[in-house]
Scaffold this motif. Structure first.
Motif, mmCIF file in Angstrom:
data_model
loop_
_atom_site.group_PDB
_atom_site.id
_atom_site.type_symbol
_atom_site.label_atom_id
_atom_site.label_comp_id
_atom_site.label_asym_id
_atom_site.label_seq_id
_atom_site.Cartn_x
_atom_site.Cartn_y
_atom_site.Cartn_z
ATOM 1 N N UNK A 185 -12.846 19.770 8.506
ATOM 2 C CA UNK A 185 -12.247 20.885 7.807
ATOM 3 C C UNK A 185 -10.780 20.621 7.542
ATOM 4 N N UNK B 278 0.433 24.874 -1.133
ATOM 5 C CA UNK B 278 0.691 26.160 -0.508
ATOM 6 C C UNK B 278 -0.402 26.457 0.504
ATOM 7 N N UNK C 202 -2.397 29.938 2.336
ATOM 8 C CA UNK C 202 -2.580 31.387 2.300
ATOM 9 C C UNK C 202 -3.274 31.842 3.581
ATOM 10 N N UNK D 83 -5.786 34.978 4.981
ATOM 11 C CA UNK D 83 -6.695 36.043 4.592
ATOM 12 C C UNK D 83 -7.195 36.749 5.845
ATOM 13 N N UNK E 296 -13.231 38.724 2.366
ATOM 14 C CA UNK E 296 -11.875 38.372 2.762
ATOM 15 C C UNK E 296 -10.855 39.083 1.882
ATOM 16 N N UNK F 65 -6.721 38.947 0.832
ATOM 17 C CA UNK F 65 -5.519 38.129 0.851
ATOM 18 C C UNK F 65 -4.377 38.872 1.547
ATOM 19 N N UNK G 80 0.957 34.402 0.992
ATOM 20 C CA UNK G 80 0.976 33.004 0.561
ATOM 21 C C UNK G 80 2.342 32.420 0.872
ATOM 22 N N UNK H 150 -8.146 33.975 8.490
ATOM 23 C CA UNK H 150 -8.410 32.632 7.984
ATOM 24 C C UNK H 150 -7.190 32.094 7.258
ATOM 25 N N UNK I 32 -4.270 24.725 -0.090
ATOM 26 C CA UNK I 32 -4.383 24.214 -1.448
ATOM 27 C C UNK I 32 -3.831 22.792 -1.430
ATOM 28 N N UNK J 155 -5.818 18.829 -9.121
ATOM 29 C CA UNK J 155 -6.634 20.004 -8.807
ATOM 30 C C UNK J 155 -7.680 19.676 -7.758
ATOM 31 N N UNK K 87 -10.062 21.775 -4.529
ATOM 32 C CA UNK K 87 -10.481 23.107 -4.139
ATOM 33 C C UNK K 87 -9.687 23.591 -2.934
ATOM 34 N N UNK K 88 -9.464 24.890 -2.913
ATOM 35 C CA UNK K 88 -8.880 25.539 -1.746
ATOM 36 C C UNK K 88 -9.902 25.504 -0.621
ATOM 37 N N UNK L 173 -10.945 26.782 3.267
ATOM 38 C CA UNK L 173 -10.726 27.761 4.313
ATOM 39 C C UNK L 173 -10.994 27.156 5.683
ATOM 40 N N UNK L 174 -10.253 27.647 6.672
ATOM 41 C CA UNK L 174 -10.495 27.241 8.045
ATOM 42 C C UNK L 174 -11.624 28.045 8.646
ATOM 43 N N UNK L 175 -11.820 27.872 9.952
ATOM 44 C CA UNK L 175 -12.936 28.539 10.620
ATOM 45 C C UNK L 175 -12.561 29.909 11.147
ATOM 46 N N UNK M 195 -19.091 31.750 11.093
ATOM 47 C CA UNK M 195 -18.026 32.286 10.235
ATOM 48 C C UNK M 195 -17.329 31.226 9.392
ATOM 49 N N UNK M 196 -17.873 30.005 9.367
ATOM 50 C CA UNK M 196 -17.270 28.971 8.543
ATOM 51 C C UNK M 196 -17.567 29.272 7.081
ATOM 52 N N UNK M 197 -16.521 29.316 6.280
ATOM 53 C CA UNK M 197 -16.648 29.681 4.868
ATOM 54 C C UNK M 197 -16.588 28.406 4.038
ATOM 55 N N UNK N 147 -16.393 23.329 -10.035
ATOM 56 C CA UNK N 147 -16.627 22.821 -8.682
ATOM 57 C C UNK N 147 -18.107 22.940 -8.391
ATOM 58 N N UNK O 115 -4.453 33.973 -5.751
ATOM 59 C CA UNK O 115 -5.156 34.787 -4.769
ATOM 60 C C UNK O 115 -6.607 34.941 -5.192
ATOM 61 N N UNK P 70 -12.373 38.774 -3.045
ATOM 62 C CA UNK P 70 -13.737 38.597 -2.581
ATOM 63 C C UNK P 70 -14.581 39.847 -2.752
#
Lengths: 112, 114
Positions: free
Chosen positions: A2, A31, A33, A35, A43, A45, A48, A88, A92, A97, A99-100, A102-104, B41-43, B56, B102, B105
């Motif tokens: 991850x 950057x 962010x 959430x 989620x 926001x 940032x 979370x 970025x 480009x 993909x953003x 997310x963490x766990x 909860x992993x997204x 994507x 941003x 969701x």
């Protein structure tokens, strides 16, 4: 693996205390962010912070970013029961480009 | 008014069935996403569309097929459902494709495959 990993995975505090959550990442970023996810919801926001910023505030939230350590922290001051949620970080990656990611997440419980 | 809506909220089905989840956003955003959140909860991002074009496509089984009839809608069709597909699926949207945008969701669709 991850891109963002939050630490701790779970945190339980009393109402009124401060809560600190950390996020580490592996590659350079444009950057980062933060959430929040309430139980059973999507989620939302929060804030940032750009790679050239070191600290940012929004209400009771304070976010720091240390690009040399590839880490960020989210501080919630004077926590409330309503802050109970999972938090979370989302990174970025820089370099075109991508993909953003997310963490766990850190699951925060604020006890009234 | 709900900014990003998904239907249904809950979906319980048998293995092998085909099902669809719908997503609509009224924010005027150009980009929409599908995420899968597992029990830990992993997204994980699955797909992203910008102005109806796929931008994507993560390593997702081809049983999953997104469809974007217009930039306000992104639907997810799943064929031959498997037990491992059980998860919460989130739709999201953002103004553009920039990573600093941003993401907004939806409330999620909890899929349970029996």
């Amino acid at each position: 693996s991850q891109q963002g990993e939050e630490d701790p995975q779970a945190l339980s505090i009393q109402e009124g205390e401060n809560a600190t959550m950390n996020c580490s990442y592996k590659t350079s970023i444009n950057n980062l962010q933060w959430y929040r996810q309430n139980s059973g919801r999507g989620l939302v926001h929060l804030i940032l912070i750009r790679s050239n910023e070191r600290e940012k505030h929004s209400g009771r939230l304070r976010v720091t970013l240390d690009t040399s350590k590839k880490s960020s922290s989210l501080l919630i001051t004077a926590s409330r029961a309503a802050d109970t949620a999972s938090y979370f970080c989302a990174t970025d990656p820089s370099g075109g480009y991508q993909k953003v990611t997310f963490g766990i997440g850190t699951k925060l419980q604020v006890i009234p | 008014d709900t900014a990003v809506s998904q239907t249904p909220k809950y979906l319980v089905t048998q293995m092998g069935n085909d099902k669809s989840i719908k997503c609509e956003q009224n924010l005027g955003h150009d980009t929409m996403y599908w995420y899968k959140q597992d029990s830990k909860k992993f997204l994980k991002i699955m797909f992203s569309y910008n102005n109806k074009e796929l931008i994507i496509n993560e390593t997702v089984p081809n049983r999953f097929s997104p469809k974007s009839p217009d930039k306000a809608h992104l639907n997810l069709h799943i064929n031959s459902l498997e037990l491992g597909d059980s998860a919460v699926y989130f739709c999201a949207s953002s103004p553009g494709v920039a990573g600093g945008d941003t993401q907004y969701f939806g409330p999620g669709t909890r899929l349970t495959v029996l």
